[in-house]
Design an enzyme around this catalytic site. Structure first.
Site, PDB file in Angstrom:
ATOM      1  N   LYS A 124      77.259  36.250  35.080  1.00  0.00           N
ATOM      2  CA  LYS A 124      77.188  36.006  33.634  1.00  0.00           C
ATOM      3  C   LYS A 124      77.469  34.533  33.374  1.00  0.00           C
ATOM      4  CE  LYS A 124      78.933  37.704  29.212  1.00  0.00           C
ATOM      5  NZ  LYS A 124      79.307  36.386  28.666  1.00  0.00           N
ATOM      6  N   GLU A 185      69.879  31.657  29.093  1.00  0.00           N
ATOM      7  CA  GLU A 185      71.141  30.974  28.803  1.00  0.00           C
ATOM      8  C   GLU A 185      70.990  29.499  29.132  1.00  0.00           C
ATOM      9  OE1 GLU A 185      74.957  32.375  27.333  1.00  0.00           O
ATOM     10  OE2 GLU A 185      73.090  33.416  27.786  1.00  0.00           O
TER      11      GLU A 185
END
Length: 696
Positions: A124, A185
């Site tokens: 993540k 991201e």
């Protein structure tokens, strides 16, 4: 017999009032984080607030309204940029913080879908969500997450990010879709973030507190040229709407994204079952600092898209994915005071004394501030709320103040002019030094304590019983005058201090162990002796290089600065420090005392070990079966090689064990030869030619 359908108890008035206050607090923090890029609390503290709000709503479901922060994504969007609607809603992720919570989620999923599912596990990234839309293979627009439905259009800025292609490429297996919405991201690679902060400091500007905030600020610059200079990166991790492509699995989607030229993470794994998922969580928990960017958890997704559709979503997050969050590495706390510490070489270091706070799984109340210039550069005042970072085993660091939290009662720290231990006037060792030092090296009580304690350190003689308390006790009881007396300690000397004396007046078990450990330490290799002498700039790496080149303390002492500097891994600064140290009379007395007590002052060379790695830089990564990390390093050094910690174009070989991390990827990228453990053994036995002959 019918089941009870009793309605849940409504929230009492005082609970509803608390919920309203908490919800508003969460909304304000969401706004500061997602819109202003200026949070005043850490991610971990925000998670605690949101968790408390969610717990209240679980207990009293009537509190869970559609506009509750627990049901919304992000923090809306500001009016600084034009708004842009997403084709499909950008959802967030639900979080878990413990492996038993993760297993509960997996169990719940598999009750609905069946057992032994395939899961895709990926790191993540601690960055900023971005939505890209491609029409007929060309980038049409880019927008931030916003509230999940509408974000801010940042297309011009996104075009400056090298990782984002202007035009997609297609393959026979994966032709370009007519319409493609991609989620990913935006982040800073750590080396680029460090370079950016260094440049800002050089320009006299305040550095960024962390990569995530700087990525958010850089993406939302009004001038795209500023964004371009910031060297942002992006990794794609999902799809929104698409026309002409329907993936059968998450893995298939990532394969397609890569085929189209979009960046995807190399840190993913497709696994089966809960145990394998937990293994990935534990692996990345141990290796989170091997990645080129910051990560704050592991995302686990049901791989098969038909099952994803069956599981569906809540109003804010998919039911087929979860984020396992690692303990936060940043926290905010109150800076109560700034004090100073005098080190073993006389360096006076300010340190932060703070309200205790839990960060990276441990409670922290102290952190170094390095020197007076660093305190000014960081802009921290006593009384500030500060951002504290602790990454893994790294020493806690104060990143900077939360300026918006100031009340006006904060005040500036002033470095002392005299040593707090011996009252000697402080001064830089030489003109231009940022550090100030206590010049009373031989007799300053603080320096004496630190030097005696250092002798026992893991990088020096590694004497278990000789801790800081023991060092202080021995000096205060006058059992020793300085570190030179350590190896001459007797039972009678130890009985002078209550620390090593039993109630009956005899020598304690720890006292006996100390004498035994000191006796064993006398036969430690020369490089450990060099480290233990507290010579400025001489750590284990330089000490190994000097010991390997000269073989004895006498030869090192007799060598010129030029001869010392010529040793690979030493250089001019260390060479000058070594020569200067041996030029001081009381330093020579320490060496003489140790030698008289039987400490070994030269290495016995094993002539049977060839110097067949002379000048080669070798990196070892991952776990080896027959070598510990220190043993592998020693095997390289004793053969004349350099045991490096990072991979570069100058690296000769990378030795890969189990779970190697990003160093293996870097080696492949740079074309550096990669060896397994058998190849490493061949290298040690026969040098580079031996592995070349075997086809490496």
């Amino acid at each position: 017999m019918s089941e009870s359908t009793e309605a849940p108890t409504p929230a009492p008035g005082h609970v509803r009032e608390h919920w309203n206050e908490l919800a508003e607090e969460v909304r304000q923090h969401q706004f500061r984080y997602y819109v202003r890029d200026a949070p005043i609390i850490s991610d971990g503290e925000f998670d605690v607030l949101l968790g408390e709000l969610n717990d209240l709503e679980n207990q009293y479901p009537d509190l869970r309204t559609p506009d509750s922060p627990t049901q919304l994504v992000g923090g809306g969007f500001s009016t600084d940029f034009a708004s842009a609607d997403h084709l499909e809603r950008m959802l967030s992720l639900d979080n878990v913080f413990a492996t038993d919570e993760l297993r509960t989620w997996i169990s719940r999923v598999e009750q609905e879908t069946g057992p032994d599912l395939h899961y895709l596990c990926e790191v993540k990234i601690d960055g900023v969500a971005l939505n890209l839309v491609y029409e007929n293979g060309r980038l049409d627009r880019a927008a931030t997450r916003g509230d999940g439905r509408t974000g801010e259009e940042v297309t011009l800025n996104a075009r400056t990010i090298d990782d984002i292609p202007e035009k997609l490429t297609g393959t026979d297996e994966y032709p370009i879709p007519a319409l493609l919405e991609v989620r990913g991201e935006v982040f800073f690679r750590l080396e680029d973030f460090a370079a950016l902060n260094a440049a800002l400091v050089e320009e006299g500007k305040a550095p960024f507190a962390n990569p995530r905030n700087s990525a958010a600020g850089s993406l939302r610059q009004k001038n795209p040229a500023v964004t371009a200079r910031r060297r942002l990166g992006m990794i794609c991790h999902g799809l929104g709407r698409s026309e002409g492509f329907e993936p059968v699995s998450q893995y298939d989607a990532y394969t397609a994204l890569a085929a189209w030229g979009l960046p995807v993470s190399t840190h993913t794994a497709r696994v089966t079952g809960a145990d394998a998922v937990v293994d990935r969580v534990q692996y990345w928990g141990e290796h989170r600092h091997d990645v080129e960017h910051e990560i704050d958890g592991l995302v686990v997704k049901v791989d098969e898209t038909s099952l994803q559709r069956r599981l569906g979503s809540t109003s804010r997050a998919p039911r087929w994915a979860i984020a396992y969050k690692y303990p936060p590495e940043e926290a905010t706390t109150k800076l109560l005071d700034i004090r100073v510490n005098v080190g073993r070489t006389g360096r006076v270091t300010p340190f932060a004394y703070m309200e205790p706070v839990t960060v990276a799984g441990s409670t922290v109340s102290l952190a170094t501030l390095h020197n007076g210039s660093e305190v000014k550069r960081k802009g921290v005042l006593i009384g500030d709320t500060v951002v504290l970072r602790k990454a893994g085993d790294v020493i806690p660091e104060v990143l900077g103040p939360v300026v918006d939290a100031r009340t006006g009662d904060e005040y500036e720290f002033v470095m002392p002019t005299h040593c707090p231990e011996c009252d000697t006037p402080l001064a830089p060792a030489k003109e231009g030094d940022a550090d100030i030092r206590c010049p009373n090296q031989q007799y300053c009580p603080a320096q004496l304590r630190e030097r005696v304690f250092h002798v026992a350190g893991r990088g020096a003689f590694d004497i278990e019983v000789l801790g800081y308390e023991a060092a202080t006790s021995l000096l205060e009881a006058k059992a020793i005058g300085d570190e030179g007396d350590l190896f001459s300690l007797t039972e009678d000397d130890l009985l002078k201090t209550s620390l090593f004396r039993t109630k009956a007046g005899g020598l304690s078990a720890n006292g006996r162990r100390l004498l035994d450990n000191l006796d064993s330490a006398k036969d430690k290799p020369l490089w450990r002796v060099l480290v233990a002498l507290s010579i400025r700039h001489v750590g284990p790496t330089a000490a190994r290089a000097l010991a390997g080149e000269f073989g004895s303390l006498a030869r090192i002492r007799e060598s010129s600065v030029e001869e010392l500097a010529a040793v690979d891994g030493v250089g001019g600064t260390i060479a000058a420090a070594v020569a200067e140290w041996f030029g001081v009379d009381w330093h020579q007395q320490i060496v003489e005392k140790w030698s008289a007590a039987g400490v070994r002052m030269e290495d016995e060379r094993d002539e049977s070990i060839p110097r067949n790695l002379e000048g080669l830089s070798i990196v070892v990564t991952g776990s080896l079966e027959t070598f510990s990390r220190d043993q592998a390093k020693e095997a390289i050094l004793i053969r004349g090689g350099k045991a490096a910690g990072s991979v570069s174009k100058k690296t000769a070989f990378v030795v890969v064990g189990e779970s190697p991390g990003s160093k293996h990827d870097k080696a492949v990228e740079l074309g550096v030869p990669v060896l397994d453990e058998d190849g490493f053994r061949r290298l040690l036995e026969g040098g580079p030619d031996a592995v070349a002959e075997s086809g490496v």
